[in-house]
Design an enzyme around this catalytic site. Structure first.
Site, short mmCIF file in Angstrom:
data_model
loop_
_atom_site.label_atom_id
_atom_site.label_comp_id
_atom_site.label_asym_id
_atom_site.label_seq_id
_atom_site.Cartn_x
_atom_site.Cartn_y
_atom_site.Cartn_z
N THR A 161 0.94 -1.28 0.10
CA THR A 161 0.02 0.22 -0.03
C THR A 161 1.03 1.55 -0.03
O THR A 161 2.09 1.09 0.12
CB THR A 161 -0.97 -0.04 1.36
OG1 THR A 161 -0.19 0.27 2.49
CG2 THR A 161 -1.82 -1.14 1.41
N ASP A 162 0.24 2.40 -0.31
CA ASP A 162 1.29 3.82 -0.17
C ASP A 162 1.93 3.81 1.08
O ASP A 162 3.00 4.25 1.16
CB ASP A 162 0.34 4.84 -0.40
CG ASP A 162 -0.23 4.85 -1.90
OD1 ASP A 162 0.29 4.11 -2.79
OD2 ASP A 162 -1.16 5.59 -1.95
N CYS A 163 1.33 3.40 2.22
CA CYS A 163 1.88 3.50 3.70
C CYS A 163 2.72 2.27 4.08
O CYS A 163 3.47 2.33 4.60
CB CYS A 163 0.99 3.85 4.58
SG CYS A 163 -0.46 2.66 4.51
N TYR A 164 2.46 1.20 3.42
CA TYR A 164 3.17 -0.15 3.73
C TYR A 164 3.67 -0.55 2.16
O TYR A 164 2.95 -1.48 1.82
CB TYR A 164 2.20 -1.03 4.53
CG TYR A 164 2.34 -0.55 5.87
CD1 TYR A 164 3.16 -0.71 6.79
CD2 TYR A 164 0.75 -0.45 6.30
CE1 TYR A 164 3.15 -0.18 8.04
CE2 TYR A 164 0.56 -0.01 7.73
CZ TYR A 164 1.49 0.22 8.43
OH TYR A 164 1.40 0.65 9.92
N PRO A 165 4.69 -0.10 1.58
CA PRO A 165 4.80 -0.24 0.28
C PRO A 165 5.41 -1.52 0.08
O PRO A 165 5.25 -2.40 -1.14
CB PRO A 165 5.88 0.82 -0.23
CG PRO A 165 6.32 1.23 1.04
CD PRO A 165 5.53 1.11 2.12
#
Lengths: 499, 131
Positions: free
Chosen positions: A128-132
């Site tokens: 994800t954007d926060c957990y790439p």
């Protein structure tokens, strides 16, 4: 007369506390009576060491860089649950390794962590954007984790049902190997040494009770799942810091053809605050009755064959309706004793203080079976009712003709009185023809016939067919007359129709 | 004394054990025998006084021999003394003692291996023997 937990803790501090283990307390109460026992003893220590499948641990890994949400995670190739935040995981005791199968599982991972062994971690994530980050491989040991917290939803059963097997086949169960025809019975639990039997009304045990858990300090955090105080099957939910635990007091384990689990050592101290509590800790093995169940019946409600006491069980054999059945323990009494002894020593040395519970465990909670909304078909719904049979004195030719006329490949053999005596398949007949041999049905039939019951779920009949590699099950009534037949083909068609 | 014999399947065509028993008069007890496509294995008990002669004869026939001083080992650090081994062992090698410890008469083991498969904590292992 009464004592308080504060007063007992003062005695622990000044070294004057009187502590005995629960097995010794049973002797003291029967010798001196509860009043005197209350005066003489401050704390009774209990212990149990058994396979407790409903156990597991929450682990916090800290964040990687770049950060990653650990979604699908394996620890030593055992799947952990990652559906809680980014780097929290839950590893459950009975989860089997994806590469090694039943011989290694979550229980072993927990033991290996506590033994400070390295654990291989493999994780995947969609990113994800926060957990790439999408993939991660690392090796950790317990000291690398921020927290490793054991949290066991159901431990330390008050007593446990005894398992035996009425069928003609060996069963591999979580109660160990059960030989055919009641040749053995297996039991679990430490009886009079176990925690809950010494405080069955929860006069002292409650939320917040400090306990001995796998060699470290633990706490009772509530009723265990399936807590059933009215049926005398109460349980505990417990937690403890794994970093303080000792591998001597737990063991990853695996039952053949069942799978992994975890043996846990738990000791609960019972403060003897009044005479009533003293009297309860005087409980003896002969007072503790449990149910003997037939694991040959693969249903939720297994028939209770007898009530037996822990003293009968520990003697090595029980007698049920004139039949002597040898009994074998699955839990470790010697380690249960070691738990109680160790806890007793810790209290005497001033290393373990008692806590006041903030709420006693429930004495009224009730457990219900699962609500099932989708109907599952029973044998009676799918079986063929007009069963074609043959007699024992039919020859190969007659049996073959019966099969061809009826377009069937399995035929039950019945006696002149119409009772089931055997089974014949097209294969049996083909063999006779191939060998050019003449024989009667009664000579070549299979005599040991597995049968199904009318109200048996089709799923169980299917399991029998699969497990014993057969292709049909006759259904008989109480007089052993054939009233139906179910074949592997019928079950396949049922599944083929999407139900 | 227990020995383990490894042999090629072709050898079972001969009444080998019978010959050795007749020749030596040794009361050889066959504890266990298996045969597979490429090799077979047998555990036999041989009286001590005839041991050297019997072993020599087995060797002459081309069998591989290992001496099973202790056919089974227990890792006491893993054993929790539950007692399942006492249930499964057909020979009664394991016994639950008064103090609930489990004693082990290793020398009586015939290496069938059922306890190894059943032990929940994987504390038991069969010995390979000494050649």
């Amino acid at each position: 007369m009464k004592k308080t937990i504060d007063e007992i803790n003062e005695r622990i501090k000044d070294g004057s506390v009187a502590v005995v283990t629960a097995d010794r307390m049973s002797e003291i109460v029967s010798e001196l009576g509860p009043q005197k026992a209350f005066e003489e003893v401050d704390v009774v220590t209990t212990g149990t060491f058994g396979a407790m499948c409903s156990s597991g641990a929450f682990l916090n890994f800290g964040h990687s860089d770049p950060p990653m949400k650990l979604v699908d995670v394996w620890l030593n190739d055992v799947k952990a649950y990652g559906g809680i935040a980014a780097v929290d995981l839950f590893i459950g005791a009975t989860q089997a390794s994806r590469s090694r199968g039943e011989v290694y599982g979550g229980g072993h991972v927990i033991e290996d962590l506590i033994s400070k062994k390295p654990i291989d971690v493999f994780a995947r994530s969609p990113g994800t954007d926060c957990y790439p980050r999408k993939e991660l491989e690392t090796t950790i040991q317990i000291d690398d984790l921020n927290q490793a917290i054991m949290l066991n939803p159901r431990n330390a059963y008050q007593r446990y049902a005894v398992a035996t097997n009425s069928t003609e086949r060996m069963l591999d169960t979580y109660m160990g190997p059960l030989f055919p025809n009641f040749q053995n019975a297996t039991y679990s639990g430490a009886g009079e040494l176990s925690p809950i039997p010494n405080d069955p009304n929860f006069d002292t045990i409650g939320i917040g009770t400090r306990i001995f858990l796998c060699g470290g300090e633990g706490y009772i955090i509530g009723e265990g799942t399936q807590h059933n105080p009215r049926g005398h099957f109460s349980t505990l939910m417990v937690t403890g810091d794994m970093k303080g635990m000792n591998p001597e007091f737990l063991r990853g384990a695996s039952f053949k053809n069942y799978g992994p689990t975890l043996y846990i050592g738990i000791g609960v101290p019972i403060p003897i605050l009044n005479e009533k509590i003293a009297e309860n800790t005087g409980v003896r093995d002969e007072d503790l009755l449990t149910d003997l169940l037939d694991y040959g019946i693969q249903r939720r409600d297994r028939p209770v064959l007898a009530k037996v006491s822990y003293s009968d069980l520990k003697s090595g054999e029980i007698e049920v309706e004139g039949r002597v059945i040898k009994t074998y323990p699955l839990s470790s009494y010697s380690l249960a004793k070691k738990v109680a002894d160790t806890l007793s020593d810790q209290i005497k040395r001033g290393e373990f203080f008692l806590s006041e519970s903030v709420k006693p465990l429930s004495t009224t909670m009730v457990q219900n079976p699962m609500r099932e909304t989708k109907e599952h078909p029973l044998v009676m719904d799918v079986m063929v009712q007009d069963v074609i049979t043959v007699k024992e004195d039919y020859n190969v030719q007659q049996v073959a003709k019966t099969m061809v006329d009826g377009q069937i490949t399995h035929v039950p053999v019945v006696s002149n009185e119409g009772k089931l005596v055997g089974m014949l398949t097209a294969w049996d007949i083909a063999k006779m023809v191939a060998q050019g041999r003449e024989a009667l049905a009664g000579e070549i039939m299979t005599r040991k016939v597995l049968t199904a019951d009318l109200d048996e779920p089709v799923e169980l009949a299917a399991r029998k067919i699969e497990k014993y590699n057969i292709s049909a099950l006759p259904i008989v009534n109480s007089e052993n007359r054939v009233i139906g037949i179910i074949t592997g083909d019928m079950i396949s068609r049922l599944i083929g129709r999407g139900r | 004394m227990k020995i383990r014999l490894v042999y090629t399947p072709s050898i079972i065509q001969e009444p080998l054990i019978a010959e050795i028993i007749l020749e030596t008069g040794a009361k050889i007890n066959i504890n266990r025998a298996d045969i597979g496509a490429v090799s077979g294995e047998m555990v036999v008990d041989v009286p001590e006084d005839k041991y050297n002669r019997v072993v020599r004869l087995f060797r002459d026939k081309g069998l591989k021999i290992s001496l099973l001083h202790q056919p089974i080992f227990r890792d006491d650090a893993r054993c929790i003394a539950c007692g399942i081994c006492t249930l499964i062992c057909p020979i009664g090698v394991f016994t639950i003692e008064e103090d609930w410890s489990i004693s082990l008469e290793a020398e009586r083991c015939i290496q069938c291996g059922v306890c190894v498969a059943v032990c929940p904590t994987s504390a038991l292992a069969l010995s390979e023997g000494e050649v």
